[in-house]
Structure formats: C-alpha cells, structure tokens
Design a protein around this motif. Structure first.
Motif, PDB file in Angstrom:
ATOM      1  N   TYR A 199       0.882  -1.232   0.011  1.00  0.00           N
ATOM      2  CA  TYR A 199       0.057   0.005   0.203  1.00  0.00           C
ATOM      3  C   TYR A 199       0.874   1.083  -0.058  1.00  0.00           C
ATOM      4  CZ  TYR A 199      -2.426   3.923   2.484  1.00  0.00           C
ATOM      5  OH  TYR A 199      -2.764   5.098   2.883  1.00  0.00           O
ATOM      6  N   VAL A 200       0.377   2.161  -0.909  1.00  0.00           N
ATOM      7  CA  VAL A 200       1.447   3.409  -0.877  1.00  0.00           C
ATOM      8  C   VAL A 200       0.646   4.262  -0.074  1.00  0.00           C
ATOM      9  CG1 VAL A 200       2.481   5.026  -2.392  1.00  0.00           C
ATOM     10  CG2 VAL A 200       2.118   2.886  -3.222  1.00  0.00           C
ATOM     11  N   THR A 201       1.264   4.923   1.129  1.00  0.00           N
ATOM     12  CA  THR A 201       0.564   5.598   2.035  1.00  0.00           C
ATOM     13  C   THR A 201       0.759   7.178   1.335  1.00  0.00           C
ATOM     14  OG1 THR A 201       0.850   6.605   4.115  1.00  0.00           O
ATOM     15  CG2 THR A 201       2.840   6.245   2.983  1.00  0.00           C
ATOM     16  N   ASN A 202      -0.419   8.011   1.679  1.00  0.00           N
ATOM     17  CA  ASN A 202      -0.291   9.587   1.502  1.00  0.00           C
ATOM     18  C   ASN A 202      -0.022  10.139   2.523  1.00  0.00           C
ATOM     19  OD1 ASN A 202      -1.370   8.816  -1.425  1.00  0.00           O
ATOM     20  ND2 ASN A 202      -3.219   7.850  -0.571  1.00  0.00           N
ATOM     21  N   GLY A 203       1.049  10.596   2.556  1.00  0.00           N
ATOM     22  CA  GLY A 203       1.669  11.597   3.659  1.00  0.00           C
ATOM     23  C   GLY A 203       0.875  12.922   3.683  1.00  0.00           C
ATOM     24  N   TYR A 204       0.138  13.212   2.441  1.00  0.00           N
ATOM     25  CA  TYR A 204      -0.410  14.589   2.483  1.00  0.00           C
ATOM     26  C   TYR A 204      -1.759  14.720   2.535  1.00  0.00           C
ATOM     27  CZ  TYR A 204      -1.017  12.430  -2.162  1.00  0.00           C
ATOM     28  OH  TYR A 204      -1.068  11.481  -3.193  1.00  0.00           O
ATOM     29  N   ILE A 205      -2.556  13.275   2.905  1.00  0.00           N
ATOM     30  CA  ILE A 205      -3.906  13.262   3.022  1.00  0.00           C
ATOM     31  C   ILE A 205      -4.648  14.513   3.661  1.00  0.00           C
ATOM     32  CG2 ILE A 205      -4.008  11.777   4.986  1.00  0.00           C
ATOM     33  CD1 ILE A 205      -6.094  10.005   3.415  1.00  0.00           C
ATOM     34  N   ASN A 206      -3.874  14.862   5.058  1.00  0.00           N
ATOM     35  CA  ASN A 206      -4.528  15.718   5.803  1.00  0.00           C
ATOM     36  C   ASN A 206      -4.455  16.946   5.209  1.00  0.00           C
ATOM     37  OD1 ASN A 206      -5.209  13.734   7.869  1.00  0.00           O
ATOM     38  ND2 ASN A 206      -2.990  13.852   8.675  1.00  0.00           N
ATOM     39  N   TYR A 207      -3.655  17.329   4.278  1.00  0.00           N
ATOM     40  CA  TYR A 207      -3.704  18.764   3.891  1.00  0.00           C
ATOM     41  C   TYR A 207      -5.037  19.056   2.985  1.00  0.00           C
ATOM     42  CZ  TYR A 207       1.320  19.102   4.207  1.00  0.00           C
ATOM     43  OH  TYR A 207       2.705  19.265   4.979  1.00  0.00           O
ATOM     44  N   PHE A 208      -5.850  17.905   2.558  1.00  0.00           N
ATOM     45  CA  PHE A 208      -7.064  18.211   1.904  1.00  0.00           C
ATOM     46  C   PHE A 208      -8.177  18.195   2.653  1.00  0.00           C
ATOM     47  CE2 PHE A 208      -3.685  17.093  -1.241  1.00  0.00           C
ATOM     48  CZ  PHE A 208      -3.733  17.811  -2.253  1.00  0.00           C
ATOM     49  N   GLN A 209      -9.181  19.000   2.696  1.00  0.00           N
ATOM     50  CA  GLN A 209     -10.489  18.715   3.352  1.00  0.00           C
ATOM     51  C   GLN A 209     -11.503  19.267   2.543  1.00  0.00           C
ATOM     52  OE1 GLN A 209     -10.016  20.844   7.092  1.00  0.00           O
ATOM     53  NE2 GLN A 209      -8.636  19.658   8.070  1.00  0.00           N
ATOM     54  N   ASN A 210     -12.631  18.739   2.669  1.00  0.00           N
ATOM     55  CA  ASN A 210     -13.656  19.056   1.677  1.00  0.00           C
ATOM     56  C   ASN A 210     -14.718  20.129   2.349  1.00  0.00           C
ATOM     57  OD1 ASN A 210     -13.577  17.114  -0.251  1.00  0.00           O
ATOM     58  ND2 ASN A 210     -14.025  15.505   1.013  1.00  0.00           N
ATOM     59  N   ASP A 211     -15.143  21.066   1.813  1.00  0.00           N
ATOM     60  CA  ASP A 211     -15.900  22.223   2.556  1.00  0.00           C
ATOM     61  C   ASP A 211     -17.364  21.683   2.349  1.00  0.00           C
ATOM     62  OD1 ASP A 211     -16.628  22.810  -0.225  1.00  0.00           O
ATOM     63  OD2 ASP A 211     -15.607  24.512  -0.087  1.00  0.00           O
ATOM     64  N   HIS A 212     -18.434  22.373   2.851  1.00  0.00           N
ATOM     65  CA  HIS A 212     -19.703  21.924   3.020  1.00  0.00           C
ATOM     66  C   HIS A 212     -20.406  21.800   1.464  1.00  0.00           C
ATOM     67  CE1 HIS A 212     -19.838  26.378   2.740  1.00  0.00           C
ATOM     68  NE2 HIS A 212     -21.065  26.341   2.369  1.00  0.00           N
ATOM     69  N   HIS A 213     -19.785  22.079   0.313  1.00  0.00           N
ATOM     70  CA  HIS A 213     -20.003  22.324  -0.726  1.00  0.00           C
ATOM     71  C   HIS A 213     -19.299  21.028  -1.725  1.00  0.00           C
ATOM     72  CE1 HIS A 213     -22.365  26.042  -0.830  1.00  0.00           C
ATOM     73  NE2 HIS A 213     -21.167  26.610  -0.472  1.00  0.00           N
ATOM     74  N   HIS A 214     -18.711  20.247  -0.693  1.00  0.00           N
ATOM     75  CA  HIS A 214     -17.935  19.001  -1.454  1.00  0.00           C
ATOM     76  C   HIS A 214     -16.738  19.430  -2.282  1.00  0.00           C
ATOM     77  CE1 HIS A 214     -20.641  16.533   0.647  1.00  0.00           C
ATOM     78  NE2 HIS A 214     -21.718  17.082  -0.076  1.00  0.00           N
ATOM     79  N   LYS A 215     -16.257  20.590  -2.327  1.00  0.00           N
ATOM     80  CA  LYS A 215     -15.106  21.172  -2.982  1.00  0.00           C
ATOM     81  C   LYS A 215     -13.752  21.125  -2.092  1.00  0.00           C
ATOM     82  CE  LYS A 215     -17.678  24.168  -5.964  1.00  0.00           C
ATOM     83  NZ  LYS A 215     -17.518  25.701  -6.707  1.00  0.00           N
ATOM     84  N   VAL A 216     -12.949  20.508  -2.673  1.00  0.00           N
ATOM     85  CA  VAL A 216     -11.548  20.540  -2.022  1.00  0.00           C
ATOM     86  C   VAL A 216     -10.973  21.889  -1.766  1.00  0.00           C
ATOM     87  CG1 VAL A 216      -9.386  19.594  -2.046  1.00  0.00           C
ATOM     88  CG2 VAL A 216     -11.225  18.023  -2.770  1.00  0.00           C
TER      89      VAL A 216
END
Length: 311
Positions: A199-216
C-alpha cells in the motif's frame, strides 16, 4: 604465450526477461571469458506480440534493455547489444540478412564469437552455418526452468514467479481508490493486506479537506504540490519493486492535478508528465457508489471489480 579469450554469444527478444533467460545467460558465462547478449527488436513484430498478449502495457526496447543491464550489472564480462531487426524477413527466413547485421555489430566491437548458446534446437544448424562456430544447447526441454516468454505474455500474473525481479515492477497492476479520503485510504490498506502486497501511503492526506459544498480546499502553495507529487512518485517506485502483482493507493496524480488547477487556475507541466508516466490500471472513485451504500457493500463491490480486472 597469451591465451585467446573465449567469446560467446546469446540471442533473444527478452519479451519479457524471465528466469529461463537468466539461467541460460548465467550458465553460459561460466563457460566463456566474455559474453555478448543481443536484444532483438522489430517494431511491427513486437507490437503484434503485445496485441496478442494479456499484458496491460507494452514493454519498450528501453525497458528490456534496462532489465538485462540491471540483472547482470555485476558481470563486467557480459555485454548487451540492441539488434534492430527491421527490414529483415521474419523467422525462419532472413538468416543471411540477420546474421550480416549481427556480424556488423560484432565487427564494430572487434570481437569474433567462438560459441553460441541457445535453448532452441531448430536454430543450431543455421547458427553453425552463418557464424562458423560451435553451438551449445542449454535446457532445451525446459527441464530446469519450465517457462517461456510466450506463456508469461499470455498471463503475467499466472507465471509471476518466473518474471525477472527487475521486470516485475513494470507488470505490477496499480490501483487507486479516489475520493472520501479517510475512508478510501483505509480501504486501500485493507486491500493491500488481503492481496498480500504493498500500500502506498499518502503523507499529504490531511492537507486536503472537503468544505460543505464538497469542494476540496487547501492551504498548499504551488511548490507544495510539486513536492507532494514527486514524493508520491518515489513511493510508488519503491513499493512496486516488492509488490505482489498489485499495488494500492488512495490518491492518483490526476486528482492531485485537478486540485492544483482549482487552486491556481493554471496548468502545471510537471504534474501533467506524472499523470502520463504513472498511469493507473484501475481507478475507483467514491462517486461510483451510492452515498447511502454501507461500508461493507462498497468493500465487496471493490473486491469484485479487482477480481474481474485480474481475470
């Protein structure tokens, strides 16, 4: 009096390089002082072999050359040559033109073969005729290693154990699960466990968050995106070297590129090149599923899609 060096020759397409080829070359080098390995290539023929195969992508000459060089890198007396067979009548015809082209390469390197090694009984007479040297047969009946490149091309995963270690990363099926980052990241890890692979871990996963419009939304700058992408590429390369047929991750370069475009309203050539250089064989998006589906239903659906891909 100086002893004359014994020079041997081997021919093959190495499409792909497998344990039978390696055994042939390693056994040959124990019998000569210097071994010249010819990698035969012809675009139209090679394409036909690919189209008739079960391979996901076509090995190029550069891939086959790399496999040979990397596998035998510690043998200073093994020399690899690319033999362009374009314009020569297909086997079993064209022996005169083919041998002339081989001799031109040998002459360029100022070597004269004393023995040719092969596993093909039907080639012995013509090798002797056109090169005027002895021929030694190795494992003709495939008693030691019962495999052929044809079998591997038909189903690489079924014959995985015979594909050379350095060639395996080329054949690894890369699978990305995209969307609902935390959930799909967990699923990617589960699948890697199930299929006994990486499995290739994603060390940057916490940088991205979805707002209430489901946009990153993201606080990353442009340099961060490049650094993240290059790190991911390195992780994929590292994981592929020891992956067991499959490789899983929860983020692909195309998704990262879309995030970049939305953030900066422009293209980025580095990210576009990574998309081309790191294609995924299967991309599963969270929007492929009903948002009300259970985690179990998604899990079972993804497993089924992977099983179909492996058939």
């Amino acid at each position: 009096m100086k002893t004359k060096r014994k020079i041997g020759v081997i021919f093959g397409k190495f499409y792909p390089l497998h344990c039978g080829h390696i055994y042939l070359i390693e056994k040959a080098i124990t019998q000569v002082d210097e071994l010249h390995v010819f990698l035969g290539c012809e675009p139209a023929r090679d394409l036909k072999l690919f189209e008739a195969s079960g391979m996901l992508r076509q090995p190029q000459v550069r891939d086959r050359f790399y496999w040979l060089k990397k596998t035998f890198q510690h043998h200073r007396n093994i020399h690899i040559h690319v033999l362009d067979e374009s314009g020569i009548a297909y086997y079993p015809n064209g022996w005169q033109d083919w041998s002339d082209r081989v001799k031109a390469i040998l002459a360029k390197h100022q070597v004269k073969p004393m023995v040719i090694f092969t596993s093909e009984q039907q080639d012995v007479a013509n090798h002797e005729r056109y090169f005027n040297c002895s021929v030694k047969l190795i494992d003709v009946n495939r008693d030691f290693i019962n495999i052929s490149a044809t079998k591997i091309r038909q189903n690489p995963f079924q014959h995985w154990q015979y594909i050379s270690q350095v060639a395996r990363p080329f054949f690894v099926m890369k699978i990305a699960l995209v969307g609902k980052l935390n959930q799909f990241d967990q699923l990617a890890m589960q699948l890697a466990n199930i299929f006994n692979t990486r499995y290739v871990t994603n060390g940057y996963i916490n940088y991205f968050q979805n707002d209430h419009h489901h946009k990153v939304s993201s606080t990353l700058n442009e340099a961060d995106y490049i650094r993240i992408a290059m790190l991911q590429a390195q992780r994929i390369d590292d994981a592929a070297t020891c992956a067991n047929k499959l490789l899983f991750t929860a983020f692909d370069f195309e998704t990262l590129y879309h995030h970049y475009q939305r953030s900066f309203r422009k293209d980025n050539q580095i990210l576009k090149e990574l998309i081309n250089n790191y294609p995924f064989d299967l991309v599963i998006h969270s929007h492929d599923f009903n948002p009300h589906e259970s985690q179990l239903a998604i899990f079972e659906s993804v497993i089924e899609r992977i099983k179909i891909k492996l058939e």
